[in-house]
Write a protein that holds these residues in place. Structure first.
Motif, mmCIF file in Angstrom:
data_model
loop_
_atom_site.group_PDB
_atom_site.id
_atom_site.type_symbol
_atom_site.label_atom_id
_atom_site.label_comp_id
_atom_site.label_asym_id
_atom_site.label_seq_id
_atom_site.Cartn_x
_atom_site.Cartn_y
_atom_site.Cartn_z
ATOM 1 N N GLY A 46 6.590 1.646 -0.399
ATOM 2 C CA GLY A 46 6.979 1.077 -1.683
ATOM 3 C C GLY A 46 8.491 1.139 -1.864
ATOM 4 N N GLU A 47 8.907 1.073 -3.120
ATOM 5 C CA GLU A 47 10.342 1.007 -3.429
ATOM 6 C C GLU A 47 10.923 2.400 -3.691
ATOM 7 O OE1 GLU A 47 11.650 -2.197 -5.988
ATOM 8 O OE2 GLU A 47 12.689 -0.771 -7.277
ATOM 9 N N GLY A 48 10.430 3.019 -4.743
ATOM 10 C CA GLY A 48 10.942 4.344 -5.104
ATOM 11 C C GLY A 48 10.096 4.901 -6.225
ATOM 12 N N PRO A 49 10.208 6.210 -6.485
ATOM 13 C CA PRO A 49 9.398 6.841 -7.520
ATOM 14 C C PRO A 49 9.691 6.273 -8.910
ATOM 15 C CG PRO A 49 10.591 8.487 -6.205
ATOM 16 C CD PRO A 49 11.111 7.147 -5.809
ATOM 17 N N PRO A 59 3.849 9.957 -4.434
ATOM 18 C CA PRO A 59 4.066 8.517 -4.561
ATOM 19 C C PRO A 59 2.868 7.803 -5.192
ATOM 20 C CG PRO A 59 3.392 9.017 -2.332
ATOM 21 C CD PRO A 59 3.508 10.342 -3.055
ATOM 22 N N PHE A 60 3.149 6.759 -5.918
ATOM 23 C CA PHE A 60 2.117 5.854 -6.438
ATOM 24 C C PHE A 60 0.984 6.590 -7.166
ATOM 25 C CE2 PHE A 60 4.170 2.832 -3.513
ATOM 26 C CZ PHE A 60 4.233 1.719 -4.338
ATOM 27 N N VAL A 61 1.357 7.370 -8.181
ATOM 28 C CA VAL A 61 0.350 8.048 -8.999
ATOM 29 C C VAL A 61 0.284 7.487 -10.422
ATOM 30 C CG1 VAL A 61 0.274 10.216 -7.699
ATOM 31 C CG2 VAL A 61 2.003 9.911 -9.499
ATOM 32 N N ALA A 85 4.636 6.094 1.497
ATOM 33 C CA ALA A 85 6.004 6.583 1.305
ATOM 34 C C ALA A 85 6.816 5.516 0.564
ATOM 35 C CB ALA A 85 6.647 6.906 2.652
ATOM 36 N N ASN A 86 8.032 5.844 0.256
ATOM 37 C CA ASN A 86 8.924 4.913 -0.437
ATOM 38 C C ASN A 86 10.243 4.768 0.309
ATOM 39 O OD1 ASN A 86 7.613 4.054 -2.973
ATOM 40 N ND2 ASN A 86 7.606 6.245 -3.456
ATOM 41 N N ILE A 87 10.944 3.690 0.023
ATOM 42 C CA ILE A 87 12.272 3.461 0.591
ATOM 43 C C ILE A 87 13.257 4.530 0.102
ATOM 44 C CG2 ILE A 87 14.276 1.892 0.486
ATOM 45 C CD1 ILE A 87 12.225 0.874 2.451
ATOM 46 N N TYR A 159 3.193 -8.420 -2.205
ATOM 47 C CA TYR A 159 3.833 -8.135 -3.483
ATOM 48 C C TYR A 159 3.675 -6.653 -3.833
ATOM 49 C CZ TYR A 159 3.584 -13.190 -3.780
ATOM 50 O OH TYR A 159 3.718 -14.524 -3.516
ATOM 51 N N HIS A 160 4.631 -6.151 -4.592
ATOM 52 C CA HIS A 160 4.526 -4.789 -5.106
ATOM 53 C C HIS A 160 3.449 -4.753 -6.193
ATOM 54 C CE1 HIS A 160 5.570 -1.023 -7.012
ATOM 55 N NE2 HIS A 160 6.377 -0.754 -6.007
ATOM 56 N N PRO A 161 2.619 -3.704 -6.236
ATOM 57 C CA PRO A 161 1.586 -3.634 -7.280
ATOM 58 C C PRO A 161 2.155 -3.768 -8.693
ATOM 59 C CG PRO A 161 1.326 -1.806 -5.731
ATOM 60 C CD PRO A 161 2.518 -2.592 -5.271
HETATM 61 N N1 URA Z 1 6.480 2.191 -7.332
HETATM 62 C C1 URA Z 1 6.942 2.440 -6.082
HETATM 63 O O1 URA Z 1 7.559 1.622 -5.456
HETATM 64 N N2 URA Z 1 6.696 3.636 -5.557
HETATM 65 C C2 URA Z 1 6.010 4.579 -6.176
HETATM 66 O O2 URA Z 1 5.827 5.652 -5.601
HETATM 67 C C3 URA Z 1 5.517 4.291 -7.473
HETATM 68 C C4 URA Z 1 5.771 3.095 -8.027
#
Ligand code: URA
Length: 185
Positions: A46-49, A59-61, A85-87, A159-161
């Motif tokens: 993904g992108e980042g927290p 991540p992604f919670v 993981a994230n970037i 696409y990003h969620p």
């Molecule tokens: N969006 C992201 O890109 N990463 C996450 O961990 C949460 C939301």
């Protein structure tokens, strides 16, 4: 490679979790290293927290994460069997897009994670993940539907969620992407 002596994800996380290489360190509650199966064949990036991730250190919670869990379930993956993981590992203030400097500072961490996990398939979620890993700047619509490579791994994009939550019309395309991803797996 500066991390050449490190041979496990847990060891690696403990070595880098106090990172101060960029200003995102100042605003973080928790460093979000990544989670899942250290031997996963599938890596999601993904992108980042966001706020929830920064609070929990995972991540992604948050809301986008719940949608990601549902997407994975729909193609018969559990979160436990993949790695996520994230970037960038620290939350950008106000959830802004990470800057090029932040992405560059953090990228060696992701590179080392990939070296340790050795995934055969990578799914990039959103434009920042595509820019970070593949240095491709085209729109996601232009990039999806193809298979790229990163080292030994095949790479696909969708696409990003969070984009799906903002714009449900993108869900159909994401569904096509993840079905193609499952097929390649
Ligand atoms: N969006 C992201 O890109 N990463 C996450 O961990 C949460 C939301």
């Amino acid at each position: 490679n500066v991390f050449s002596g490190i041979s496990s994800l847990a060891d690696f996380e403990s070595k880098i979790c106090n990172c101060k290489k960029c200003d995102l360190a100042k605003g973080r509650n928790k460093f979000v290293f990544g989670s899942g199966n250290p031997e996963a064949r599938v890596l999601l990036i993904g992108e980042g927290p966001g706020a929830d991730e920064d609070k929990q250190g995972l991540p992604f919670v948050g809301r986008a994460g719940q949608l990601l869990t549902d997407i994975l379930k729909a193609i018969k993956f559990s979160r436990e069997e993949v790695y996520i993981a994230n970037i960038v590992k620290c939350r950008p203030p106000g959830n802004r897009t990470p800057t090029a400097a932040e992405i560059d500072a953090c990228f060696p961490f992701l590179q080392k994670q990939i070296e340790l996990i050795k995934p055969s398939l990578i799914l990039l979620l959103g434009a920042t993940a595509v820019l970070g890993l593949l240095q491709k700047k085209e729109s996601l619509s232009a990039l999806r539907g193809k298979v790229y490579e990163y080292g030994e791994a095949k790479v696909m994009v969708t696409y990003h969620p969070a984009a799906l939550l903002r714009n449900p019309a993108l869900k159909r395309g994401c569904w096509e992407d993840v079905q193609a991803f499952r097929k390649i797996y």
